[in-house]
Scaffold this motif. Structure first.
Motif, PDB file in Angstrom:
ATOM      1  N   THR A 129      -2.930  -5.414  -1.925  1.00 27.26           N
ATOM      2  CA  THR A 129      -1.994  -5.737  -0.847  1.00 27.26           C
ATOM      3  C   THR A 129      -0.801  -4.791  -0.799  1.00 27.26           C
ATOM      4  O   THR A 129      -0.223  -4.584   0.265  1.00 27.26           O
ATOM      5  CB  THR A 129      -1.491  -7.185  -0.992  1.00 27.26           C
ATOM      6  OG1 THR A 129      -0.975  -7.384  -2.327  1.00 27.26           O
ATOM      7  CG2 THR A 129      -2.631  -8.171  -0.766  1.00 27.26           C
ATOM      8  N   ARG A 130      -0.435  -4.198  -1.953  1.00 28.79           N
ATOM      9  CA  ARG A 130       0.714  -3.292  -1.946  1.00 28.79           C
ATOM     10  C   ARG A 130       0.401  -1.980  -1.247  1.00 28.79           C
ATOM     11  O   ARG A 130       1.311  -1.194  -0.974  1.00 28.79           O
ATOM     12  CB  ARG A 130       1.185  -3.029  -3.381  1.00 28.79           C
ATOM     13  CG  ARG A 130       1.926  -4.209  -3.996  1.00 28.79           C
ATOM     14  CD  ARG A 130       2.406  -3.926  -5.390  1.00 28.79           C
ATOM     15  NE  ARG A 130       1.307  -3.819  -6.350  1.00 28.79           N
ATOM     16  CZ  ARG A 130       1.482  -3.664  -7.652  1.00 28.79           C
ATOM     17  NH1 ARG A 130       2.703  -3.566  -8.152  1.00 28.79           N
ATOM     18  NH2 ARG A 130       0.443  -3.588  -8.468  1.00 28.79           N
ATOM     19  N   LEU A 157      -1.586  -1.900   1.662  1.00 22.62           N
ATOM     20  CA  LEU A 157      -1.988  -2.119   3.048  1.00 22.62           C
ATOM     21  C   LEU A 157      -1.105  -1.295   3.970  1.00 22.62           C
ATOM     22  O   LEU A 157       0.070  -1.086   3.675  1.00 22.62           O
ATOM     23  CB  LEU A 157      -1.849  -3.607   3.391  1.00 22.62           C
ATOM     24  CG  LEU A 157      -2.884  -4.531   2.734  1.00 22.62           C
ATOM     25  CD1 LEU A 157      -2.526  -5.993   2.985  1.00 22.62           C
ATOM     26  CD2 LEU A 157      -4.294  -4.229   3.248  1.00 22.62           C
ATOM     27  N   PRO A 158      -1.642  -0.778   5.071  1.00 25.26           N
ATOM     28  CA  PRO A 158      -2.991  -1.004   5.587  1.00 25.26           C
ATOM     29  C   PRO A 158      -4.069  -0.064   5.019  1.00 25.26           C
ATOM     30  O   PRO A 158      -5.225  -0.192   5.369  1.00 25.26           O
ATOM     31  CB  PRO A 158      -2.838  -0.760   7.081  1.00 25.26           C
ATOM     32  CG  PRO A 158      -1.766   0.279   7.168  1.00 25.26           C
ATOM     33  CD  PRO A 158      -0.806  -0.043   6.046  1.00 25.26           C
ATOM     34  N   ALA A 159      -3.684   0.880   4.127  1.00 19.38           N
ATOM     35  CA  ALA A 159      -4.683   1.835   3.614  1.00 19.38           C
ATOM     36  C   ALA A 159      -5.823   1.126   2.894  1.00 19.38           C
ATOM     37  O   ALA A 159      -6.969   1.586   2.931  1.00 19.38           O
ATOM     38  CB  ALA A 159      -4.016   2.838   2.677  1.00 19.38           C
ATOM     39  N   ALA A 160      -5.523  -0.018   2.235  1.00 20.38           N
ATOM     40  CA  ALA A 160      -6.539  -0.725   1.464  1.00 20.38           C
ATOM     41  C   ALA A 160      -7.238  -1.820   2.269  1.00 20.38           C
ATOM     42  O   ALA A 160      -7.974  -2.622   1.702  1.00 20.38           O
ATOM     43  CB  ALA A 160      -5.908  -1.335   0.212  1.00 20.38           C
ATOM     44  N   SER A 192      -9.688  -1.537   4.529  1.00 18.34           N
ATOM     45  CA  SER A 192     -11.136  -1.353   4.657  1.00 18.34           C
ATOM     46  C   SER A 192     -11.727  -0.470   3.575  1.00 18.34           C
ATOM     47  O   SER A 192     -12.902  -0.122   3.639  1.00 18.34           O
ATOM     48  CB  SER A 192     -11.471  -0.756   6.035  1.00 18.34           C
ATOM     49  OG  SER A 192     -10.861   0.507   6.204  1.00 18.34           O
ATOM     50  N   GLN A 193     -10.922  -0.078   2.579  1.00 19.02           N
ATOM     51  CA  GLN A 193     -11.448   0.672   1.448  1.00 19.02           C
ATOM     52  C   GLN A 193     -10.775   0.149   0.178  1.00 19.02           C
ATOM     53  O   GLN A 193      -9.633  -0.294   0.214  1.00 19.02           O
ATOM     54  CB  GLN A 193     -11.189   2.173   1.591  1.00 19.02           C
ATOM     55  CG  GLN A 193      -9.718   2.561   1.549  1.00 19.02           C
ATOM     56  CD  GLN A 193      -9.521   4.056   1.559  1.00 19.02           C
ATOM     57  OE1 GLN A 193     -10.300   4.807   0.991  1.00 19.02           O
ATOM     58  NE2 GLN A 193      -8.467   4.515   2.225  1.00 19.02           N
ATOM     59  N   PRO A 194     -11.471   0.177  -0.954  1.00 20.53           N
ATOM     60  CA  PRO A 194     -10.854  -0.294  -2.194  1.00 20.53           C
ATOM     61  C   PRO A 194      -9.652   0.558  -2.561  1.00 20.53           C
ATOM     62  O   PRO A 194      -9.689   1.784  -2.440  1.00 20.53           O
ATOM     63  CB  PRO A 194     -11.979  -0.133  -3.221  1.00 20.53           C
ATOM     64  CG  PRO A 194     -13.246  -0.054  -2.430  1.00 20.53           C
ATOM     65  CD  PRO A 194     -12.877   0.600  -1.139  1.00 20.53           C
ATOM     66  N   LYS A 195      -8.592  -0.087  -3.020  1.00 17.13           N
ATOM     67  CA  LYS A 195      -7.423   0.682  -3.449  1.00 17.13           C
ATOM     68  C   LYS A 195      -7.794   1.628  -4.588  1.00 17.13           C
ATOM     69  O   LYS A 195      -7.163   2.673  -4.763  1.00 17.13           O
ATOM     70  CB  LYS A 195      -6.299  -0.251  -3.887  1.00 17.13           C
ATOM     71  CG  LYS A 195      -6.614  -1.076  -5.117  1.00 17.13           C
ATOM     72  CD  LYS A 195      -5.420  -1.851  -5.620  1.00 17.13           C
ATOM     73  CE  LYS A 195      -5.769  -2.631  -6.890  1.00 17.13           C
ATOM     74  NZ  LYS A 195      -4.619  -3.311  -7.480  1.00 17.13           N
ATOM     75  N   ASP A 199       1.906   4.358 -13.075  1.00 13.95           N
ATOM     76  CA  ASP A 199       1.609   3.041 -12.507  1.00 13.95           C
ATOM     77  C   ASP A 199       1.322   3.235 -11.026  1.00 13.95           C
ATOM     78  O   ASP A 199       2.205   3.094 -10.180  1.00 13.95           O
ATOM     79  CB  ASP A 199       2.787   2.095 -12.714  1.00 13.95           C
ATOM     80  CG  ASP A 199       2.538   0.721 -12.097  1.00 13.95           C
ATOM     81  OD1 ASP A 199       1.422   0.478 -11.586  1.00 13.95           O
ATOM     82  OD2 ASP A 199       3.465  -0.113 -12.114  1.00 13.95           O
ATOM     83  N   ILE A 200       0.078   3.547 -10.711  1.00 12.86           N
ATOM     84  CA  ILE A 200      -0.235   3.892  -9.326  1.00 12.86           C
ATOM     85  C   ILE A 200      -0.369   2.665  -8.432  1.00 12.86           C
ATOM     86  O   ILE A 200      -0.647   2.801  -7.244  1.00 12.86           O
ATOM     87  CB  ILE A 200      -1.505   4.762  -9.232  1.00 12.86           C
ATOM     88  CG1 ILE A 200      -2.719   4.009  -9.768  1.00 12.86           C
ATOM     89  CG2 ILE A 200      -1.299   6.072  -9.979  1.00 12.86           C
ATOM     90  CD1 ILE A 200      -4.017   4.645  -9.368  1.00 12.86           C
TER      91      ILE A 200
END
Length: 293
Positions: A17-18, A20-23, A25-28, A255-256
């Protein structure tokens, strides 16, 4: 006699959730650090430490992780036909990093629950847990040290790092007894304490070596806030009857899961590469000069 650690578990079922929105539709875990997905760094670390049996705990929408470590015959054929030998070697290397296994955590019930899902895979053996949000760029030195401590002392081993007092509320915090420089015996654990209540400034970081007793402790642990099973609480349940040590380290970690550290990892690791570093360094010097002028 302490059994040798042969297996690694990588929990990768979080929703991201940190990021979003990049995550969305793809796994973080597939977000790149320069040109490699972040989870590949974690698998490489496990393999460098000699842990070639790797179980990845995934969840819904995480199929891309499994695909990344599988063969892609069409891509390999294309690269070979077009004379892209260097890229072909890099792509093929991901297929052979380790013996990878995948299982789903069907319900998002916390990190402790995610680790408990590995029970059938690890069985009665000790095992390592590597969290995907923590990238270690240290040639697996920390993990190897933890494995050595487990071999010498038995029980479980945590990675600990000193943090500034205001930051301790974001971590599990360890009360410790010093054994020798860099090695402590853990006497207590508190999950995300207020700075005034923290027993130390030693934060639990995402590398663990567990004896199989962790599973029974997690079985006895009650869910906490939000109904989630906290791994820190499970480890705390070991302290009365099983040794828990901590290896204190200070370097090599990104800590990515935090956006700023994600950006820092991309910049610093790119600066170390001969194909990117000089041009990027020149750009950054110009950027800083122009911003400060």
């Amino acid at each position: 006699m302490t059994s040798a650690v042969r297996k690694a578990v990588i929990p990768a079922a979080g929703m991201g959730t940190r990021f979003l929105p990049a995550a969305k539709s793809q796994p973080k875990e597939m977000l790149p650090i320069v040109d490699k997905p972040s989870i590949q760094y974690v698998v490489e670390e496990a393999a460098l430490a000699g842990l070639r049996d790797v179980l990845v705990i995934t969840g819904r929408g995480k199929r891309a992780i499994e695909d990344h470590f599988d063969r892609n015959f069409e891509l390999e054929f294309y690269l070979e036909e077009h004379g892209k030998a260097d890229l072909l070697r890099e792509v093929q290397a991901t297929n052979d990093l380790a013996d990878l296994h995948f299982i789903r955590q069907r319900d998002p019930l916390g990190l402790g629950h995610a680790v408990s899902v590995a029970r059938d895979h690890t069985g009665p053996e000790p095992f390592a847990v590597l969290l995907g949000d923590d990238i270690m760029i240290d040639d697996a030195r920390l993990l190897r040290t933890m494995l050595d401590v487990h071999a010498a002392e038995g029980g479980s081993v945590l990675a600990l790092m000193e943090v500034a007092p205001p930051e301790i509320s974001a971590y599990g915090c360890a009360a410790v007894e010093v054994v020798e420089p860099g090695l402590v015996r853990v006497r207590g654990l508190v999950e995300k304490p207020a700075p005034a209540d923290a027993p130390s400034n030693l934060a639990v970081i995402g590398r663990y070596v567990f004896s199989p007793e962790i599973y029974d402790s997690l079985d006895r642990t009650e869910p906490g806030v939000g109904g989630e099973l906290q791994l820190t609480d499970g480890v705390a349940g070991l302290l009365d009857g099983h040794p828990v040590h901590g290896v204190v380290f200070s370097e090599g970690r990104y800590d990515i899961g935090q956006k700023l550290d994600f950006l820092r990892a991309n910049i610093e690791l790119a600066l170390e590469r001969p194909d990117l570093g000089p041009e990027l360094a020149s750009y950054l010097r110009t950027l800083v000069r122009d911003r400060l002028s």
